[in-house]
Design a protein around this motif. Structure first.
Motif, PDB file in Angstrom:
ATOM      1  N   SER A 448       0.841  -1.192   0.000  1.00 60.50           N
ATOM      2  CA  SER A 448       0.000   0.000   0.000  1.00 60.50           C
ATOM      3  C   SER A 448       0.879   1.247   0.000  1.00 60.50           C
ATOM      4  N   ALA A 449       2.040   1.158   0.646  1.00 58.86           N
ATOM      5  CA  ALA A 449       2.943   2.302   0.644  1.00 58.86           C
ATOM      6  C   ALA A 449       3.407   2.618  -0.769  1.00 58.86           C
ATOM      7  N   GLN A 450       3.421   1.592  -1.631  1.00 60.17           N
ATOM      8  CA  GLN A 450       3.847   1.807  -3.015  1.00 60.17           C
ATOM      9  C   GLN A 450       2.704   2.329  -3.882  1.00 60.17           C
ATOM     10  N   GLY A 451       1.532   2.550  -3.275  1.00 59.18           N
ATOM     11  CA  GLY A 451       0.436   3.137  -4.025  1.00 59.18           C
ATOM     12  C   GLY A 451      -0.602   2.154  -4.527  1.00 59.18           C
ATOM     13  N   LEU A 452      -0.436   0.867  -4.200  1.00 63.16           N
ATOM     14  CA  LEU A 452      -1.421  -0.134  -4.597  1.00 63.16           C
ATOM     15  C   LEU A 452      -2.682   0.022  -3.740  1.00 63.16           C
ATOM     16  N   GLY A 453      -3.817  -0.295  -4.305  1.00 64.72           N
ATOM     17  CA  GLY A 453      -5.013  -0.375  -3.483  1.00 64.72           C
ATOM     18  C   GLY A 453      -5.205  -1.825  -3.073  1.00 64.72           C
ATOM     19  N   VAL A 454      -5.391  -2.068  -1.787  1.00 61.49           N
ATOM     20  CA  VAL A 454      -5.527  -3.444  -1.327  1.00 61.49           C
ATOM     21  C   VAL A 454      -6.871  -3.616  -0.642  1.00 61.49           C
ATOM     22  N   ILE A 455      -7.590  -4.684  -1.012  1.00 56.79           N
ATOM     23  CA  ILE A 455      -8.838  -4.999  -0.331  1.00 56.79           C
ATOM     24  C   ILE A 455      -8.615  -6.288   0.439  1.00 56.79           C
ATOM     25  N   VAL A 456      -8.771  -6.232   1.753  1.00 53.69           N
ATOM     26  CA  VAL A 456      -8.563  -7.419   2.582  1.00 53.69           C
ATOM     27  C   VAL A 456      -9.920  -7.913   3.047  1.00 53.69           C
ATOM     28  N   ILE A 457     -10.259  -9.143   2.679  1.00 60.18           N
ATOM     29  CA  ILE A 457     -11.525  -9.715   3.128  1.00 60.18           C
ATOM     30  C   ILE A 457     -11.207 -10.740   4.197  1.00 60.18           C
ATOM     31  N   SER A 458     -11.750 -10.558   5.385  1.00 54.81           N
ATOM     32  CA  SER A 458     -11.319 -11.415   6.485  1.00 54.81           C
ATOM     33  C   SER A 458     -12.349 -11.383   7.598  1.00 54.81           C
ATOM     34  N   ASP A 459     -12.341 -12.445   8.408  1.00 53.86           N
ATOM     35  CA  ASP A 459     -13.132 -12.368   9.633  1.00 53.86           C
ATOM     36  C   ASP A 459     -12.212 -12.386  10.850  1.00 53.86           C
ATOM     37  N   ASP A 460     -10.935 -12.185  10.576  1.00 50.42           N
ATOM     38  CA  ASP A 460      -9.948 -12.119  11.646  1.00 50.42           C
ATOM     39  C   ASP A 460      -9.864 -10.648  12.068  1.00 50.42           C
ATOM     40  N   LEU A 461     -10.543 -10.308  13.173  1.00 49.22           N
ATOM     41  CA  LEU A 461     -10.674  -8.895  13.537  1.00 49.22           C
ATOM     42  C   LEU A 461      -9.342  -8.215  13.820  1.00 49.22           C
ATOM     43  N   PRO A 462      -8.454  -8.837  14.627  1.00 53.75           N
ATOM     44  CA  PRO A 462      -7.167  -8.167  14.859  1.00 53.75           C
ATOM     45  C   PRO A 462      -6.428  -7.904  13.556  1.00 53.75           C
ATOM     46  N   GLU A 463      -6.554  -8.842  12.612  1.00 51.28           N
ATOM     47  CA  GLU A 463      -5.871  -8.664  11.334  1.00 51.28           C
ATOM     48  C   GLU A 463      -6.400  -7.424  10.618  1.00 51.28           C
ATOM     49  N   LEU A 464      -7.724  -7.271  10.574  1.00 51.13           N
ATOM     50  CA  LEU A 464      -8.319  -6.132   9.896  1.00 51.13           C
ATOM     51  C   LEU A 464      -7.881  -4.834  10.571  1.00 51.13           C
ATOM     52  N   LEU A 465      -7.903  -4.843  11.906  1.00 49.25           N
ATOM     53  CA  LEU A 465      -7.614  -3.616  12.634  1.00 49.25           C
ATOM     54  C   LEU A 465      -6.167  -3.187  12.485  1.00 49.25           C
ATOM     55  N   THR A 466      -5.246  -4.155  12.299  1.00 50.21           N
ATOM     56  CA  THR A 466      -3.846  -3.744  12.179  1.00 50.21           C
ATOM     57  C   THR A 466      -3.469  -3.421  10.747  1.00 50.21           C
ATOM     58  N   THR A 467      -4.229  -3.897   9.754  1.00 50.13           N
ATOM     59  CA  THR A 467      -3.785  -3.651   8.386  1.00 50.13           C
ATOM     60  C   THR A 467      -4.603  -2.594   7.650  1.00 50.13           C
ATOM     61  N   ALA A 490     -13.319  -4.793  20.352  1.00 48.29           N
ATOM     62  CA  ALA A 490     -14.625  -5.096  20.915  1.00 48.29           C
ATOM     63  C   ALA A 490     -15.720  -4.349  20.149  1.00 48.29           C
ATOM     64  N   ASP A 491     -15.390  -3.121  19.740  1.00 49.57           N
ATOM     65  CA  ASP A 491     -16.339  -2.302  19.013  1.00 49.57           C
ATOM     66  C   ASP A 491     -16.696  -2.942  17.676  1.00 49.57           C
ATOM     67  N   LEU A 492     -15.636  -3.395  16.956  1.00 49.83           N
ATOM     68  CA  LEU A 492     -15.855  -4.023  15.665  1.00 49.83           C
ATOM     69  C   LEU A 492     -16.664  -5.306  15.827  1.00 49.83           C
ATOM     70  N   ALA A 493     -16.309  -6.086  16.842  1.00 52.86           N
ATOM     71  CA  ALA A 493     -17.012  -7.344  17.068  1.00 52.86           C
ATOM     72  C   ALA A 493     -18.497  -7.087  17.308  1.00 52.86           C
ATOM     73  N   ARG A 494     -18.782  -6.032  18.069  1.00 50.82           N
ATOM     74  CA  ARG A 494     -20.174  -5.721  18.395  1.00 50.82           C
ATOM     75  C   ARG A 494     -20.932  -5.314  17.132  1.00 50.82           C
ATOM     76  N   ARG A 495     -20.287  -4.513  16.282  1.00 52.21           N
ATOM     77  CA  ARG A 495     -20.961  -4.053  15.074  1.00 52.21           C
ATOM     78  C   ARG A 495     -21.164  -5.198  14.080  1.00 52.21           C
ATOM     79  N   LEU A 496     -20.228  -6.147  14.087  1.00 53.38           N
ATOM     80  CA  LEU A 496     -20.359  -7.313  13.199  1.00 53.38           C
ATOM     81  C   LEU A 496     -21.569  -8.127  13.605  1.00 53.38           C
ATOM     82  N   ALA A 497     -21.722  -8.294  14.906  1.00 49.29           N
ATOM     83  CA  ALA A 497     -22.764  -9.191  15.393  1.00 49.29           C
ATOM     84  C   ALA A 497     -24.127  -8.518  15.384  1.00 49.29           C
ATOM     85  N   SER A 498     -24.153  -7.187  15.443  1.00 48.18           N
ATOM     86  CA  SER A 498     -25.435  -6.488  15.591  1.00 48.18           C
ATOM     87  C   SER A 498     -26.322  -6.655  14.369  1.00 48.18           C
TER      88      SER A 498
END
Lengths: 498, 329
Positions: A448-467, A490-498
Motif C-alpha cells: 500500500s505504501a507503493q500506491g497499490l489499493g488493497v482490499i482485505v476480506i477477512s473475519d480475523d478482527l485483529p488482522e483487519l484492525l492492524t492492516t 470489541a467495538d468491531l465485534a459488536r458491530r459485526l454481530a449487531s
C-alpha cells in the motif's frame, strides 16, 4: 532404581533429529507427568510435528533419551508406542477413507492386540463403546470418506481413546470442530486428566491452550526456547517466543488526503448474494471488508475479480469500466485476486514454485509463434520469490512442500509480478502461523505504501484492525457499516454481530 | 426390501448381464441351456483367477500388469521341466511347482515395490517385459503340444458331464474348483484376517497405515507374492485345458483382466473392490466374448462392446457419485 513410581510419565532429554543434513530437532527435553496437560507451541517448521512423530514411533530419533515411566525406550515403533499407551491424533486425522467408522476406530486395537483374524463383532463393540463414552453419535457402518470433516476428526479422537491411553498427543485437534464440539472435547480432556492420562496439546488457539493446559513448551527452529506454567504466558509473550521477535501490530499510517481514486464500485448486486454495494478505493489504501459467514463477503470478492457474475452495477479502475464476470478482463484492468482457499483455487500444488509464479506472466514473456522466453520468465519469477522472502529449498520444489505462509507468498508473488493496481486478498492469513502472518501483514503495508489499493476480506478482527485504513461491515449482502482502522476490537465485534 | 443401489457397479453389471441374457434368449431360445452355462464357467476359470489377483493389487492401491507374463513363464517352464526331467510327476505336484515359480517371480515384484518403494505400474511394466523376454530367450519359444500325461489326465477330469436334449454335449472341468478355491481363500484373507484388512487400509492411505503400525512392506510383499502364485496357478490350468503350452500365450490379456475388475467396481485409486463385483465383471466379459454373436452383433465388434461397457459401467457410477457430492456440498 526403586523410584520408578515417581518418574514422570514421559521424559525426554537431548532429543535430536536431522533429515538429510537439515536439523529438525536439536537437544529438546521436557517431561510430562501423569494427568498433566502440556501445550506444545511453535510455528510451522519449528519441529512440533517431528517431535510428535518421534514420540509416536513413526520416526526414529538420531540421539537423546526418551523414557516412559522411568523405562528407557529404544527403537520405538508405532506399535510399541501404542502399546505403551501413547496415542496420537494427527492433524490430517490419518484415517482410512475407504473403511467404515467402526473399523477405523477398532483397527489400532486389533493391531495392538496382535490378532491375526478379525472379529467384526469385537471391533463394533469397541467402536460403539468408545463413541458412547465420548457422547458422540456417528453411524458405525458409514464409510469415513462420506463423513463431514468434524465427524472425521471425532473418529480420529475416538480411535486414539479406544484402547487404554496414558499420553494423548493432539495435533490441532479443534480446527474442524464447532464451538460446542470443542467444548465437548475440552471436557473429555479434563476427564482424561482426572483419570491420570497426560495430554500433549498442539494448538494455535491460545484460549483453548490456557483452558486445559498447565504447562507450555515453546519450540523454535527445532530448539526449546521457553518452558513454564501456562499462567505465565499471554498471547504477546507466546508470539514473541515462537517468532523470536516482537510482532508489531500498530494500525497503518493515515492515508494522505490527496490519494488518487483508484477503484469505484457502484450499485453492484447479485441476487441471493449481495446488493447495492458502493465503495471507493484510493491508491495506497487498505480497505477491509468483514462480515459473518454467509454475509456475502466472499461472493463480493469474487465478483470484483469476475469469478461471480453480478446482475447489475459497475466496477471502474482508473476511470475505466471493467467488464463484469470476466476474470481475464479484471486481471487486464489491473485487479489481482488471492482466493481464500489457496490450496484448491490458487495454486497448482504439484507444480514447482517457479511455475506457479510464472503462470501469471506467460503473456508478458511470450515471443513470436507462441514460444516462451523461458529464461526471462524464470528470472522474473525468481526475483519475486526473493523479494517476498519465500523460504524454499529450491525454486523447482513442488509448492505443496512449502509451509502455509510460504504458499501464500507464492500466490502473492504470482500477482505482484503482474504489477496490479488493485489486489483483492480473501482471508490472506487463513492457515498461516503467527510469524508468517505478521510478515504477510508487513507485505500488505509495503504494497500500500507503493500506491497499490488493497482490499482485505477477512473475519480475523485483529488482522483487519492492524492492516486496514477503513473497514466495511457486510450483513445479509449489504454494506451496513463503515469504521476507521484502529477502532477497538470489541467495538468491531459488536458491530459485526449487531 | 432394500432398494436396488444403482450407484454400485455390482448392481449395474448384474443388470447388464441379465439384460444381455434376455436379449440372447429372445433371439435364440437355445441360449438358455446347460452348454451355454458350462461354456461360460469354463471360459471364466483362467480369467477369473487372474481377475481375483488383479483385484487384490488394485485394492491395495497398486496395479500389476506383469501377472500374465508370470503365468506364461510359470506354465511353460513347469511343462518343460515335466517333459524333460520328470514326466511321471502327478498333476498336483506339477501345479505346486507352477504356483511356486509364480510366487518366486511375484517376490521379485514385491522386492522392488515393498523394499525399494518404486511405483507399482513402473515395476510391473518392467518385469512384464523382462519375464517374457527371459522366457522366450532362455527357457524356450517352441510350442509344447505333447503335454505330459499328468496334465492331460487333469484336463480330462470333469465335475460333471451330460448331453443336452438336442444332442449337444456339455461338461464342467475339475479346474473350475480351482477358481472356487481361489475365491474362497481370497475372500477369507481379505475379510477375515488382519492382513486382508491391512491391504484395504494401505489402499485407503499408506501413510495412515504406517502411522498406526501396519507393516506396510510385509503386506505389500505378501500381495505380490500372492498374485504371482495365483498367476502360476492360472497359467498351468490354462495350458492343461488348452492341451498345449504356448510361451506366446496369455501376455496381452492383462488389460482385459484389469478392465473386468474395474467394471466390477474396484477403484484404480485403491481401497475399494469386492469379489462379487470382480466375478460379475469377468462374467460379463466372458459373455460378450462367447455370445455376442447370439444377439446379432458380429464378433469383430467384441472389443468395441467391451470398451463401451467399461465406459458406461464405470463412468455412470462415477458420474452419479460426483453429482451426489455436488448436491451434498
Amino acid at each position: 532404581m526403586p523410584a520408578a513410581a515417581d518418574a514422570p510419565l514421559i521424559a525426554m532429554r537431548g532429543v535430536t533429529k536431522t533429515y538429510s543434513g537439515i536439523t529438525a530437532l536439536e537437544d529438546v527435553g521436557f517431561s510430562i507427568a501423569a494427568g498433566e496437560a502440556v501445550s506444545l507451541a511453535g510455528e510451522n517448521g519449528s519441529g512440533k510435528s517431528t517431535l510428535i512423530k518421534i514420540l509416536a514411533g513413526v520416526e526414529q530419533r538420531d540421539s537423546g533419551e526418551i523414557s516412559f515411566g522411568g523405562q528407557p525406550q529404544n527403537g520405538l515403533t508405532p506399535r510399541t508406542a501404542a502399546a505403551a499407551g501413547v496415542k496420537v491424533i494427527f492433524q490430517d486425522f490419518s484415517l482410512f477413507p475407504n473403511l467404515t467408522v467402526a473399523e477405523n476406530i477398532g483397527f489400532s486395537a486389533e493391531l495392538g492386540a496382535g490378532h491375526r483374524l478379525v472379529n467384526r463383532g469385537r471391533v463394533r463393540a469397541l467402536a460403539e463403546a468408545t463413541l458412547q463414552r465420548l457422547g458422540v453419535q456417528i453411524d458405525l457402518d458409514a464409510r469415513v470418506e462420506s463423513l463431514p470433516v468434524a465427524h472425521k476428526q471425532l473418529v480420529a479422537i475416538c480411535r486414539a481413546l479406544a484402547t487404554e491411553a496414558r499420553l494423548i498427543i493432539m495435533d490441532e485437534p479443534t480446527t474442524a470442530l464447532t464451538g460446542r464440539e470443542v467444548a465437548t472435547l475440552l471436557g473429555i480432556i479434563r476427564r482424561l486428566k482426572a483419570d491420570g492420562v497426560a495430554v500433549l496439546f498442539v494448538s494455535h488457539k491460545l484460549a483453548e491452550v490456557l483452558e486445559v493446559c498447565e504447562h507450555v513448551v515453546v519450540l523454535r527452529n527445532g530448539r526449546k526456547v521457553a518452558e513454564g506454567p501456562a499462567a505465565e504466558f499471554d498471547q504477546a509473550k507466546l508470539t514473541r517466543h515462537m517468532t523470536g521477535r516482537d510482532v508489531a501490530d500498530a494500525p497503518p499510517e493515515a492515508l494522505p488526503p490527496d490519494a488518487p481514486l483508484l477503484m469505484a464500485v457502484r450499485g453492484l448486486a447479485k441476487a441471493g448474494a449481495f446488493a447495492a454495494v458502493d465503495f471507493d478505493l484510493h491508491g495506497g489504501e487498505v480497505l477491509g471488508i468483514s462480515g459473518l459467514l454467509g454475509s456475502g463477503r466472499t461472493s463480493l470478492a469474487k465478483a470484483l475479480f469476475g469469478l461471480v457474475i453480478p446482475d447489475t452495477g459497475s466496477v471502474r479502475v482508473d476511470g475505466r469500466d471493467v467488464a463484469l464476470g470476466d476474470p481475464l478482463a479484471a486481471a487486464h484492468a489491473g485487479i489481482g485476486y488471492v482466493p481464500e482457499d489457496r490450496l484448491t483455487e490458487g495454486l497448482f500444488l504439484t507444480q514447482s514454485i517457479l511455475r506457479n509464479v510464472g503462470i501469471g506472466r506467460l503473456e508478458a514473456h511470450g515471443r513470436a509463434a507462441g514460444v516462451l522466453d523461458l529464461a526471462g520468465l524464470w528470472a522474473d519469477a525468481t526475483d519475486w520469490l526473493k523479494r517476498l522472502a519465500v523460504k524454499a529449498p529450491r525454486v523447482t520444489a513442488e509448492v505443496r512442500s512449502l509451509s502455509g505462509g510460504n504458499q501464500q507468498r507464492v500466490v502473492l508473488a504470482r500477482w505482484l509480478s503482474r504489477s496490479p493496481r488493485v489486489l483483492v486478498l480473501n482471508g490472506p492469513s487463513v492457515g498461516v502461523d503467527v510469524g508468517s502472518k505478521a510478515e504477510i501483514h508487513g507485505i500488505i503495508r509495503e504494497l500500500s505504501a507503493q500506491g497499490l489499493g488493497v482490499i482485505v476480506i477477512s473475519d480475523d478482527l485483529p488482522e483487519l484492525l492492524t492492516t486496514c485504513h477503513r473497514i466495511l461491515v457486510m450483513k445479509d449482502g449489504r454494506i451496513t457499516d463503515e469504521l476507521a482502522g484502529g477502532t477497538a476490537e470489541a467495538d468491531l465485534a459488536r458491530r459485526l454481530a449487531s | 426390501m432394500k432398494r436396488l443401489d444403482f450407484s454400485r457397479n455390482e448392481t449395474l453389471v448384474a443388470l447388464v448381464i441379465l439384460g444381455f441374457c434376455a436379449l440372447a434368449t429372445i433371439s435364440d431360445p437355445s441360449f438358455l441351456s446347460m452348454p451355454t452355462l458350462t461354456d461360460l464357467l469354463r471360459g471364466g476359470i483362467v480369467l477369473g483367477i487372474f481377475a481375483v489377483a488383479a483385484m487384490v493389487v488394485l485394492v491395495s492401491g497398486g496395479i500389476d500388469v506383469s501377472f500374465t507374463a508370470i503365468a506364461a513363464f510359470a506354465m511353460y517352464s513347469t511343462t518343460l521341466i515335466l517333459v524333460s526331467l520328470a514326466p511321471g510327476l502327478p498333476w498336483p505336484l506339477a501345479f505346486a511347482l507352477s504356483v511356486g515359480i509364480g510366487a518366486a517371480l511375484g517376490a521379485i515384484n514385491g522386492i522392488f515395490i515393498a523394499f525399494f518403494g518404486l511405483p507399482t505400474l513402473i515395476v510391473t511394466l518392467g518385469t512384464l517385459s523382462i519375464f517374457r523376454g527371459f522366457l522366450l530367450t532362455f527357457v524356450g519359444s517352441k510350442l509344447i503340444s505333447n503335454l505330459p500325461q499328468s496334465m492331460r489326465d487333469f484336463s480330462k477330469q470333469m465335475l460333471f458331464r451330460g448331453t443336452n436334449a438336442d444332442g449337444s454335449f456339455f461338461s464342467l472341468p475339475l479346474a473350475f474348483l480351482a477358481l472356487v478355491g481361489v475365491v474362497v481363500l481370497t475372500w477369507f484373507i481379505l475379510n477375515r484376517t488382519l492382513l486382508g484388512r491391512s491391504i484395504f487400509a494401505i489402499g485407503g492411505s499408506v501413510e495412515s497405515a504406517r502411522r498406526i503400525g501396519v507393516n506396510v512392506r510385509a503386506v505389500q510383499f505378501f500381495i505380490y507374492v500372492y498374485v504371482g502364485a495365483l498367476a502360476g496357478l492360472a497359467g498351468i490350468i490354462h495350458a492343461s485345458m488348452a492341451r498345449v503350452a504356448n510361451p506366446f500365450d496369455l501376455v496381452g490379456l492383462e488389460l482385459s483382466v484389469i478392465a473386468a475388475v474395474v467394471l466390477g467396481g474396484a477403484r484404480l485409486t485403491g481401497g475399494v473392490g469386492t469379489l462379487t463385483g470382480t466375478l460379475l465383471g469377468v462374467t460379463l466379459i466372458v459373455l460378450v466374448r462367447n455370445s455376442l454373436i447370439v444377439i446379432g452383433i458380429p464378433s469383430t465388434w467384441q472389443s468395441v462392446a467391451i470398451g463401451v461397457l467399461i465406459l458406461v459401467g464405470t463412468g455412470l457410477p462415477a458420474w452419479q457419485a460426483k453429482r451426489a457430492a455436488a448436491r451434498a456440498g
